[in-house]
Design a protein around this motif. Structure first.
Motif, mmCIF file in Angstrom:
data_model
loop_
_atom_site.group_PDB
_atom_site.id
_atom_site.type_symbol
_atom_site.label_atom_id
_atom_site.label_comp_id
_atom_site.label_asym_id
_atom_site.label_seq_id
_atom_site.Cartn_x
_atom_site.Cartn_y
_atom_site.Cartn_z
ATOM 1 N N ARG A 201 0.842 -1.193 0.000
ATOM 2 C CA ARG A 201 0.000 0.000 0.000
ATOM 3 C C ARG A 201 0.880 1.247 0.000
ATOM 4 O O ARG A 201 2.029 1.213 0.448
ATOM 5 C CB ARG A 201 -0.921 0.004 1.224
ATOM 6 C CG ARG A 201 -2.049 -1.036 1.135
ATOM 7 C CD ARG A 201 -3.178 -0.668 2.084
ATOM 8 N NE ARG A 201 -3.720 0.642 1.765
ATOM 9 C CZ ARG A 201 -4.673 0.870 0.844
ATOM 10 N NH1 ARG A 201 -5.185 -0.125 0.162
ATOM 11 N NH2 ARG A 201 -5.106 2.097 0.620
ATOM 12 N N THR A 220 -0.980 -6.428 -0.441
ATOM 13 C CA THR A 220 -1.885 -7.245 -1.253
ATOM 14 C C THR A 220 -1.091 -8.391 -1.869
ATOM 15 O O THR A 220 -0.010 -8.185 -2.423
ATOM 16 C CB THR A 220 -2.528 -6.388 -2.353
ATOM 17 O OG1 THR A 220 -3.442 -5.464 -1.737
ATOM 18 C CG2 THR A 220 -3.269 -7.237 -3.367
ATOM 19 N N LEU A 240 -7.178 -3.324 1.949
ATOM 20 C CA LEU A 240 -8.012 -2.217 1.502
ATOM 21 C C LEU A 240 -8.403 -1.276 2.637
ATOM 22 O O LEU A 240 -8.529 -1.694 3.798
ATOM 23 C CB LEU A 240 -9.301 -2.770 0.877
ATOM 24 C CG LEU A 240 -9.134 -3.757 -0.281
ATOM 25 C CD1 LEU A 240 -10.461 -4.433 -0.592
ATOM 26 C CD2 LEU A 240 -8.581 -3.054 -1.505
ATOM 27 N N GLN A 244 -12.680 1.285 -0.176
ATOM 28 C CA GLN A 244 -12.258 0.514 -1.345
ATOM 29 C C GLN A 244 -12.878 -0.879 -1.393
ATOM 30 O O GLN A 244 -12.838 -1.538 -2.436
ATOM 31 C CB GLN A 244 -10.728 0.385 -1.339
ATOM 32 C CG GLN A 244 -9.996 1.713 -1.456
ATOM 33 C CD GLN A 244 -8.507 1.585 -1.212
ATOM 34 O OE1 GLN A 244 -8.066 0.734 -0.439
ATOM 35 N NE2 GLN A 244 -7.721 2.429 -1.867
ATOM 36 N N MET A 298 -8.825 -0.395 -7.015
ATOM 37 C CA MET A 298 -8.303 -0.067 -5.687
ATOM 38 C C MET A 298 -7.506 1.233 -5.728
ATOM 39 O O MET A 298 -7.681 2.123 -4.883
ATOM 40 C CB MET A 298 -7.419 -1.207 -5.179
ATOM 41 C CG MET A 298 -6.784 -0.942 -3.826
ATOM 42 S SD MET A 298 -5.728 -2.309 -3.252
ATOM 43 C CE MET A 298 -4.304 -2.112 -4.338
#
Length: 302
Positions: A201, A220, A240, A244, A298
């Motif tokens: 992220r 992720t 997320l 999202q 995303m």
């Protein structure tokens, strides 16, 4: 009599206090994690990851799990692990233990005895047989004591010791790694035939007020396991923000990819993170393009 929960909290507090180093007290930054000591305590080799993280994997290669007709490899979706991060106030540990329902109670008891907290207990897959649970753990204190506690918990499972893993059946095909990397717009390593993509992220992530790198299990992850010529099963999880979650669910569904679980992995993360797990089995490049579409959603959703 004090409860196990109270004992665990008290133990964590004592460990955190006891492991503040003089260098940390003077503001010189935390001492590195004792990698060799952790390896001895857990009886397994480690890897050093970005951010000074020391991670040890404990694959459940003893399990014979299937989703429908697809056998699940340990490095695809059945890998227990624990990671250690140095902080100014002792070592932070996070991890994820793969357990059968029959193993769960004993594993939790050993973790709590060691002052290791659970931050989530849930499924990642859907319709797997036998049913598998994932126990997420968190601790802060003396790295070697945490490692010893994790080892005691893992000993309550059928996890093989290094060098004693059962033989695995060869995978039915190989993945076109170049085509998958092109579809997803990023390279990825192949580990024993399984391709593992990881996307961190953009924000600074924190747990308990401490910055935590993506290598502590906060990226992720998209795993590909070949199931036949040109085909693959995929699983993993999108990390997320709340806003999202549903756009990414819709994006996955539009690509024929099934969301299988939605939950938190941490108790005190900043920002609050949600982990959306998924599953599909289809043409491998088609699935990679579908995951890329979900990644784009995303990224586009603040």
């Amino acid at each position: 009599m004090r409860s196990i929960r109270h004992t665990a909290v008290a133990t964590l507090a004592l460990l955190s206090t006891a492991t503040i180093t003089p260098a940390a007290a003077r503001g010189q930054g935390p001492a590195p994690v004792d990698r060799a000591g952790i390896e001895r305590a857990l009886g397994r080799p480690s890897a050093v990851l970005p951010g000074g993280v020391v991670r040890i994997g404990m694959p459940r290669s003893d399990l014979r799990v299937r989703v429908g007709g697809t056998p699940i490899r340990a490095n695809f979706a059945l890998g227990s692990w624990v990671a250690f991060l140095p902080t100014p106030h002792g070592t932070m540990a996070m991890g994820d233990l793969v357990v059968l329902e029959s193993e769960l109670a004993d594993v939790l008891l050993e973790l709590q005895r060691a002052g290791i907290e659970q931050s989530a207990i849930h499924h990642h897959l859907a319709g797997e047989s036998p049913s598998v649970l994932y126990v997420h753990l968190h601790a802060h204190g003396d790295a070697l004591k945490i490692a010893e506690g994790v080892r005691a918990a893992v000993a309550k499972t059928g996890t093989p010791a290094p060098g004693r893993e059962p033989a695995t059946v060869p995978l039915p095909a190989t993945l076109d790694s170049a085509a998958l990397a092109a579809a997803l717009g990023r390279p990825a390593p192949i580990n024993a035939g399984v391709m593992n993509f990881s996307v961190p992220r953009p924000e600074t992530l924190r747990a308990g007020g401490h910055p935590v790198p993506a290598s502590m299990g906060l990226a992720t992850v998209m795993n590909f396991q070949p199931t036949g010529p040109g085909r693959a099963a995929i699983t993993g999880d999108f990390v997320l923000l709340g806003a999202q979650v549903n756009p990414v669910i819709r994006a996955l569904q539009s690509q024929g990819i099934t969301p299988t679980s939605l939950h938190n992995h941490l108790l005190d993360d900043e920002p609050r993170l949600f982990f959306l797990h998924f599953w599909a089995e289809d043409d491998a490049v088609k699935l990679a393009r579908g995951l890329r579409a979900a990644l784009d959603v995303m990224t586009a959703t603040p």
